[in-house]
Design an enzyme around this catalytic site. Sequence first.
Site, short mmCIF file in Angstrom:
data_model
loop_
_atom_site.label_atom_id
_atom_site.label_comp_id
_atom_site.label_asym_id
_atom_site.label_seq_id
_atom_site.Cartn_x
_atom_site.Cartn_y
_atom_site.Cartn_z
N ARG A 1 0.81 -1.23 0.00
CA ARG A 1 0.00 0.00 0.00
C ARG A 1 0.85 1.28 0.00
O ARG A 1 0.32 2.37 -0.20
CB ARG A 1 -0.97 -0.01 1.19
CG ARG A 1 -2.22 -0.83 0.90
CD ARG A 1 -3.13 -0.92 2.09
NE ARG A 1 -2.64 -1.89 3.07
CZ ARG A 1 -3.13 -2.02 4.30
NH1 ARG A 1 -4.10 -1.21 4.71
NH2 ARG A 1 -2.64 -2.92 5.13
N LYS B 1 8.90 -0.84 2.48
CA LYS B 1 8.09 -0.02 3.39
C LYS B 1 8.88 0.45 4.60
O LYS B 1 8.83 1.64 4.95
CB LYS B 1 6.86 -0.80 3.86
CG LYS B 1 6.04 -0.05 4.90
CD LYS B 1 4.68 -0.65 5.15
CE LYS B 1 4.72 -1.75 6.17
NZ LYS B 1 3.35 -2.13 6.60
N GLY C 1 -6.41 -7.97 15.11
CA GLY C 1 -6.84 -9.15 15.86
C GLY C 1 -7.56 -8.68 17.12
O GLY C 1 -7.15 -7.71 17.76
N GLU D 1 -8.27 -13.23 14.67
CA GLU D 1 -8.01 -12.29 13.58
C GLU D 1 -9.32 -11.80 12.96
O GLU D 1 -10.33 -12.51 12.95
CB GLU D 1 -7.14 -12.95 12.51
CG GLU D 1 -5.73 -13.23 12.98
CD GLU D 1 -5.05 -11.96 13.49
OE1 GLU D 1 -4.83 -11.04 12.69
OE2 GLU D 1 -4.75 -11.89 14.70
N ASN E 1 -5.24 -6.50 19.48
CA ASN E 1 -3.86 -6.94 19.65
C ASN E 1 -2.94 -5.94 18.96
O ASN E 1 -3.07 -5.68 17.77
CB ASN E 1 -3.73 -8.34 19.02
CG ASN E 1 -2.29 -8.80 18.92
OD1 ASN E 1 -1.45 -8.39 19.73
ND2 ASN E 1 -2.01 -9.64 17.94
N LYS F 1 30.42 27.33 -0.64
CA LYS F 1 30.61 25.90 -0.82
C LYS F 1 32.06 25.54 -0.55
O LYS F 1 32.95 26.21 -1.05
CB LYS F 1 30.23 25.51 -2.25
CG LYS F 1 30.41 24.05 -2.56
CD LYS F 1 30.96 23.79 -3.95
CE LYS F 1 32.46 23.73 -3.95
NZ LYS F 1 33.07 23.29 -5.20
N TYR G 1 29.44 34.71 -4.21
CA TYR G 1 29.65 33.26 -4.31
C TYR G 1 31.08 32.97 -3.89
O TYR G 1 32.03 33.54 -4.46
CB TYR G 1 29.41 32.74 -5.73
CG TYR G 1 29.84 31.29 -5.83
CD1 TYR G 1 29.14 30.31 -5.12
CD2 TYR G 1 30.97 30.91 -6.54
CE1 TYR G 1 29.56 28.99 -5.13
CE2 TYR G 1 31.40 29.59 -6.56
CZ TYR G 1 30.69 28.63 -5.86
OH TYR G 1 31.11 27.33 -5.86
N ASN H 1 37.52 41.10 4.81
CA ASN H 1 36.21 41.64 4.43
C ASN H 1 36.03 41.45 2.93
O ASN H 1 36.84 41.91 2.13
CB ASN H 1 36.13 43.13 4.78
CG ASN H 1 34.71 43.64 4.59
OD1 ASN H 1 33.89 43.59 5.51
ND2 ASN H 1 34.40 44.12 3.40
N TYR I 1 35.73 27.57 -11.40
CA TYR I 1 35.47 26.46 -12.32
C TYR I 1 35.73 26.93 -13.74
O TYR I 1 35.20 27.96 -14.17
CB TYR I 1 34.01 26.04 -12.13
CG TYR I 1 33.56 24.84 -12.90
CD1 TYR I 1 34.33 23.68 -12.94
CD2 TYR I 1 32.34 24.84 -13.57
CE1 TYR I 1 33.89 22.56 -13.63
CE2 TYR I 1 31.89 23.72 -14.26
CZ TYR I 1 32.68 22.58 -14.30
OH TYR I 1 32.23 21.49 -14.97
C1 UD1 Z 1 -1.08 -8.71 12.99
C2 UD1 Z 1 -1.72 -9.57 14.05
C3 UD1 Z 1 -2.98 -8.88 14.57
C4 UD1 Z 1 -2.62 -7.51 15.11
C5 UD1 Z 1 -1.89 -6.71 14.05
C6 UD1 Z 1 -1.40 -5.44 14.66
C7 UD1 Z 1 -1.19 -11.85 13.42
C8 UD1 Z 1 -1.67 -13.10 12.81
N1 UD1 Z 1 -2.05 -10.85 13.47
O1 UD1 Z 1 -1.98 -8.51 11.93
O2 UD1 Z 1 -3.57 -9.65 15.59
O3 UD1 Z 1 -3.79 -6.85 15.52
O4 UD1 Z 1 -0.76 -7.44 13.57
O5 UD1 Z 1 -0.84 -4.64 13.65
O6 UD1 Z 1 -0.06 -11.78 13.85
N2 UD1 Z 1 5.30 -9.94 8.97
C9 UD1 Z 1 6.41 -10.69 8.63
N3 UD1 Z 1 6.23 -11.86 8.01
C10 UD1 Z 1 5.01 -12.34 7.70
C11 UD1 Z 1 3.89 -11.58 8.03
C12 UD1 Z 1 4.05 -10.38 8.68
O7 UD1 Z 1 7.54 -10.28 8.89
O8 UD1 Z 1 4.94 -13.45 7.12
C13 UD1 Z 1 5.50 -8.66 9.65
C14 UD1 Z 1 5.06 -7.48 8.80
O9 UD1 Z 1 6.16 -6.97 8.07
C15 UD1 Z 1 4.57 -6.50 9.83
C16 UD1 Z 1 4.07 -7.39 10.96
O10 UD1 Z 1 4.67 -8.63 10.79
O11 UD1 Z 1 5.60 -5.70 10.31
C17 UD1 Z 1 2.57 -7.49 10.97
O12 UD1 Z 1 2.12 -7.98 9.74
P1 UD1 Z 1 0.71 -7.52 9.16
O13 UD1 Z 1 0.44 -8.32 7.97
O14 UD1 Z 1 0.67 -6.06 9.09
O15 UD1 Z 1 -0.23 -7.92 10.39
P2 UD1 Z 1 -1.56 -8.72 10.40
O16 UD1 Z 1 -1.27 -10.16 10.17
O17 UD1 Z 1 -2.54 -8.06 9.57
#
Ligand code: UD1
Length: 534
Positions: free
Chosen positions: A33, A40, A162, A177, A192, A373, A388, A399, A409
């Site tokens: 996104r 990101k 979640g 979730e 969460n 510079k 400059y 001064n 240059y």
């Molecule tokens: C997750 C939680 C959800 C919580 C939310 C908070 C789970 C299953 N769900 O949601 O309960 O409310 O975060 O933001 O954990 N990432 C990885 N590898 C993966 C998947 C994710 O490194 O395979 C990392 C992402 O880069 C990110 C973070 O984990 O930084 C969360 O991933 P994202 O997909 O945003 O979270 P959700 O699964 O939607």
Amino acid sequence: MLITSSDPGSRSAGTGRAPIAAVIVLAAGAGTRMRSSRPKVLHELAGKPMLWHALQSAAGLAPQQLVAVLGHGRDQVGQFLSASADLPPMVTAVQDEQLGTGHAAACALAITGNLSGTVLVTYGDVPLLQTATLIALADEHAASGNAVTVLTATVSDPTGYGRIIRSAGGDLVGIVEQKDADSDQRAIREVNSGVYAFDGAVLTEALGRLSDANVAGERYLTDVVGIARGDGRRVGSIQTTDAVETEGINDRVQLAELAKVLNARLVRKAQLAGVTVHDPATTWIHADVTIGPDTEILPGTQLQAGTTIGSGCSIGPDTTLIACTVADGASVLRSHCHGASIGPNATVGPFTYLRPDAVLHEDSKAGAFVEIKKSTIGSGAKVPHLSYVGDTTIGVGANIGAGTITANYDGDHKFATVIGDHVFIGSDSTLVAPVTIADGAYVAAGSTITDDLGPGALGIARGRQHSVPGWVLRRRIGSKSAASAQAALAAAEVSLPAVASPSAAAPSAAAPSTAAPSTAAPTTTASTQGDRPA
Ligand code: UD1
Ligand code: CA
């Protein structure tokens, strides 16, 4: 300003808190996104990537191991991490396919090996989470003897998160979730945050038992809560007092919103440390900037990454400093400066452009519409207007007149200009490099200097003036200029007899009818402004 403690080791030692075995920062997700070719977690707020902020907060706990889980864009992210000298040591784990947060945590444990003690999990795209909140989570986890402790938040719109499921008695039962929740569960507003403290052994064991039999087809880290509870272990939670701390960034709208919140935090921190900030809303302070007490920041000022400002300075309004050093007592007014060093009590502006390696020593001045510079301006030296200065060394107390240009240059190479101590450069001079103006030398206004000048020499390099008296009266007949001249001449003629005898009439303005061009010059004219040496 760094959020992390400068002496992280003392925190756990000083409080008797059990050390944190590891903090795992999940950062493998795609971040589609953002619609960006940049990963990101490398998008910046307060001048640093969101991952940098997440890692600094984690490092503040002084964990025995800091682990970043990388996936999407891992080459770029890895390069950033290895190039960042201001980040603590860490290990990286790679999650090739994003099979869920539980799988990501398992990838981290595959690198660290079995962990005993407390393991925290955070996200690389949650940049406002503070070390103090992680400490509160770890403290609650230890004090309650939990196997899992979840950081939760109550939000007005829980969509996408979640949901925290509790028993009738209020005990944490599990996390469901959004995709898997029924309508009753979706109405729950306690969510969460994705930040947890785990017992390392429980986490390791539970990760091996995760299933992907859910709507997303992922291995959910959240399922560890239900598994641990099912095994009869204690699980618990704490709520954040400030839900913005646990907000993640998914698009550039959220990036700007959280950047604003973070900036407000940094401005407030500076204010509480003794900096006067007149307008927090238009003042932007990057995370690694330091500012001394009794410095005043005027509206519209941006203090960007790598900038250090001393005490008693005045910065702004409408000023941008990027990677600059400003010593005590200096002022910078309505200017743009990048990679410059501004000495004690030096003054810059208004409308000055300082570029990399501009070094202004104590009490020096770079004034209006001056660009500098890769040059050093000596103590007390002044470049007050419209100049400059490039690839130049200027000595003490020199001064540099208005409109002076160092021509550094030739279209192919850059050359150096050396200007000695107490040199005086007359206005509108061009110094064609390479050239040296030795100590105490003078350059006459309007000169184009191509040859070196010795100590105390005067250099004049310009055409001589040729004056034609009465030219306008003859060639611009009927013009306003001619009328003004006529009136001035008539007034001079009327007043002449009263001030001097006819034979002693002053030669210049009083002798308009002299046919030949006047060669007389007032002997009082300063040599740098007149047309001949003293
Ligand atoms: C997750 C939680 C959800 C919580 C939310 C908070 C789970 C299953 N769900 O949601 O309960 O409310 O975060 O933001 O954990 N990432 C990885 N590898 C993966 C998947 C994710 O490194 O395979 C990392 C992402 O880069 C990110 C973070 O984990 O930084 C969360 O991933 P994202 O997909 O945003 O979270 P959700 O699964 O939607
Ligand atoms: Ca997210």
